[in-house]
Design a protein around this motif. Structure first.
Motif, PDB file in Angstrom:
ATOM      1  N   GLY A   7       0.502  -1.008  -0.072  1.00 43.50           N
ATOM      2  CA  GLY A   7       0.064  -0.419   0.113  1.00 43.50           C
ATOM      3  C   GLY A   7       0.569   1.410   0.414  1.00 43.50           C
ATOM      4  O   GLY A   7       1.722   1.551   0.057  1.00 43.50           O
ATOM      5  N   PHE A   8       0.152   2.220  -0.580  1.00 48.28           N
ATOM      6  CA  PHE A   8       0.986   3.498  -0.789  1.00 48.28           C
ATOM      7  C   PHE A   8       1.836   3.927   0.992  1.00 48.28           C
ATOM      8  O   PHE A   8       3.406   4.184   0.784  1.00 48.28           O
ATOM      9  N   PHE A  42       7.163   7.538  10.002  1.00 50.76           N
ATOM     10  CA  PHE A  42       6.815   6.335   9.305  1.00 50.76           C
ATOM     11  C   PHE A  42       6.234   6.253  11.201  1.00 50.76           C
ATOM     12  O   PHE A  42       5.110   6.622  12.198  1.00 50.76           O
ATOM     13  N   ILE A  43       7.593   6.505  11.969  1.00 51.33           N
ATOM     14  CA  ILE A  43       6.819   6.511  13.872  1.00 51.33           C
ATOM     15  C   ILE A  43       6.223   7.295  14.274  1.00 51.33           C
ATOM     16  O   ILE A  43       5.321   6.793  15.335  1.00 51.33           O
ATOM     17  N   ASP A  44       6.788   8.772  14.005  1.00 51.04           N
ATOM     18  CA  ASP A  44       5.393  10.081  13.968  1.00 51.04           C
ATOM     19  C   ASP A  44       3.931   9.414  13.383  1.00 51.04           C
ATOM     20  O   ASP A  44       3.205   9.637  14.385  1.00 51.04           O
ATOM     21  N   GLN A  55      13.018  -1.331   9.561  1.00 52.43           N
ATOM     22  CA  GLN A  55      14.255  -0.825  10.441  1.00 52.43           C
ATOM     23  C   GLN A  55      13.387  -1.081  12.200  1.00 52.43           C
ATOM     24  O   GLN A  55      14.188  -2.040  12.611  1.00 52.43           O
ATOM     25  N   ARG A  56      12.928  -0.265  11.990  1.00 51.29           N
ATOM     26  CA  ARG A  56      12.251  -0.250  13.637  1.00 51.29           C
ATOM     27  C   ARG A  56      11.272  -1.602  13.650  1.00 51.29           C
ATOM     28  O   ARG A  56      11.408  -1.905  15.199  1.00 51.29           O
ATOM     29  N   PHE A  63       7.130   4.533   3.154  1.00 45.41           N
ATOM     30  CA  PHE A  63       8.327   4.070   4.888  1.00 45.41           C
ATOM     31  C   PHE A  63       8.412   3.372   4.467  1.00 45.41           C
ATOM     32  O   PHE A  63       8.834   2.032   6.054  1.00 45.41           O
ATOM     33  N   ALA A  64       9.392   1.972   3.849  1.00 47.51           N
ATOM     34  CA  ALA A  64       9.080   0.760   3.530  1.00 47.51           C
ATOM     35  C   ALA A  64      10.313   0.166   4.227  1.00 47.51           C
ATOM     36  O   ALA A  64      10.778  -0.811   5.324  1.00 47.51           O
TER      37      ALA A  64
END
Length: 491
Positions: free
Chosen positions: A110-111, A433-435, A122-123, A116-117
């Motif tokens: 998905g978008f 992404f984490i935000d 990584q996270r 943020f792949a």
């Protein structure tokens, strides 16, 4: 327990109710169009697949847990769509649950996942791979190579290889023949489809018009992919598609295949088709030919068509002749009452005068119209927004078949404003992404979000942007009241 080669999981957004006597709210419930199509492709290739919408399962059973699902289904591969950023937390929550309680290979698509792949991988060790962009052929090839784990030839794939990440050099970008090979209407693959077709908006528990779903049923239909312009706020514009999937131009699904899907909708008692694809408004031959084919096949269905710019009279006439009027509407988003702000932010521009002439034509055809405005556009000040309120009031008085709404615009990953905030006069409050993940984790935990919109502009703070939309809604409600008071009482 049933064993599947691939189980598709659609996440949802949870807002925890601080009142322990009430259930949590479930919202943003619509699935991406490609989910059923990819599932059907895998089934045709001999794989055993299932699609589960966790939001629908929870709406039917408020005690539903994803662990209940693990007791019913065992999957070799779990595919979780992370298309919209509002599912950032829930998609990862689901991935972690599957990884803790099964041996499934977890892949996201998905978008939002595409953009943020690398950060996601990584996270979060619960995610094994992300498909960036079009996922039909990549997911099929991933299943074919699942046993040997040789993923370097799987197109569009970013994946975990031991303690490092790898990215395939192969690229798959769907074209019209690829879309035509897909079946977007194999509803037997979706658990509790009958309930899903009653979702008439994204908002789930928060839908103020949910009572309509007792009568209306709706299906989302694929007309194509891509865009030809860049609106400042849109994460699905031309540049976004190029970043996320490599697509440089829009493609259309063949009209014959669209009609096949509409015929299936009619067979499945879906009363309204939702159409949101209009990338070339200056040349709408595709839509005219499609509408003619629908009439020729005598398909009886309503449609909600989202125009990306104004149409000519012929389009309106063809739309009225083609679709059952019961639930049919045309939606268009002027966004602002200020022509200057509209030109700054929209890829397809039209003046207020052109909008009024188009509404006159729509009124002659007796077509209900939905208009969407917003606050928080780049370059917008309170003075500009007063023009939006003024325009809204005039529309209420002059066009009885028009409904109007206004909500503040939120920040979308890969939108021009997200990519170039200084150029568009905004300051970002979310950058990674984490935000996004943390915002929706807080909502699911019953805590207030740290930011509602994800930005402020050079001229307006976040609270001011939210307040402007509230003022618009209040002003329009008052104008409606005054209008009907005059109608009934003459004063």
């Amino acid at each position: 327990m049933k064993t599947y080669d691939c189980v598709f999981i659609h996440p949802t957004t949870h807002i925890k109710n601080t009142d322990s006597t009430k259930s949590d709210s479930i919202t943003y419930v619509i699935m991406p169009l490609g989910t059923l199509a990819i599932a059907n492709l895998l089934e045709r290739e001999g794989y055993k697949v299932k699609v589960v919408h966790t939001g629908i399962e929870e709406m039917l059973d408020r005690d539903f847990s994803i662990k209940d699902l693990l007791k019913k289904y065992e999957a070799s591969v779990v595919g979780i769509d992370l298309h919209w950023y509002v599912h950032s937390y829930d998609a990862i929550r689901l991935a972690e649950t599957f990884k803790r309680n099964s041996n499934a290979f977890v892949v996201l698509g998905g978008f939002t996942a595409s953009y943020f792949a690398e950060e996601i991988l990584q996270r979060f060790e619960s995610v094994d791979a992300v498909i960036q962009g079009d996922a039909e052929i990549p997911l099929l090839e991933l299943l074919q190579r699942r046993s040997d784990g040789e993923f370097d030839e799987v197109p569009n794939l970013v994946y975990r290889d031991g303690n490092s990440l790898k990215k395939s050099r192969k690229r798959f970008i769907a074209e019209t023949p690829d879309l035509d090979r897909l079946n977007f209407s194999n509803f037997t693959l979706l658990s509790n489809f009958d309930e899903y077709r009653r979702c008439i908006s994204q908002f789930g528990d928060l839908d103020p018009y949910a009572a309509k779903s007792k009568l209306k049923t709706q299906g989302w239909i694929c007309l194509g992919r891509g865009c030809s312009v860049n609106c400042s706020y849109c994460g699905g514009g031309r540049k976004a598609f190029e970043i996320l999937s490599g697509r440089r131009y829009p493609i259309f699904r063949s009209k014959e295949k669209v009609v096949e899907t509409l015929a299936k909708f009619e067979e499945m008692k879906i009363s309204c088709a939702y159409m949101d694809f209009d990338p070339l408004p200056q040349k709408r031959d595709y839509q005219h030919d499609l509408f003619e084919l629908i009439r020729r096949e005598k398909i009886d269905i309503s449609a909600q068509f989202l125009l990306w710019s104004l149409s000519d009279k012929r389009f309106l006439r063809d739309f009225r002749r083609t679709f059952n009027p019961l639930y049919s509407t045309i939606t268009i988003s002027p966004e602002s009452g200020s022509e200057h702000i509209r030109k700054l932010n929209k890829g397809f521009y039209y003046s207020n005068g052109e909008l009024f002439r188009w509404l006159d034509d729509a009124r002659k055809e007796i077509i209900p119209v939905q208009l969407y405005f917003t606050s928080g556009l780049s370059g917008e000040t309170e003075r500009h927004f007063e023009k939006t309120i003024k325009l809204g009031k005039k529309l209420v008085v002059e066009y009885p078949v028009v409904s109007i709404s206004c909500n503040p615009i939120e920040l979308e990953p890969a939108s021009p404003r997200f990519l170039h905030p200084k150029r568009y006069g905004i300051s970002l409050k979310v950058r990674s992404f984490i935000d996004f993940y943390n915002i929706f984790k807080r909502l699911a935990s019953g805590l207030p979000a740290t930011t509602q919109l994800g930005y402020r502009t050079d001229f307006l703070s976040e609270p001011q942007i939210v307040e402007l939309s509230r003022r618009f809604r209040e002003a329009i409600s008052l104008k409606h009241y005054e209008k009907w008071q005059k109608f009934y009482f003459g004063s």
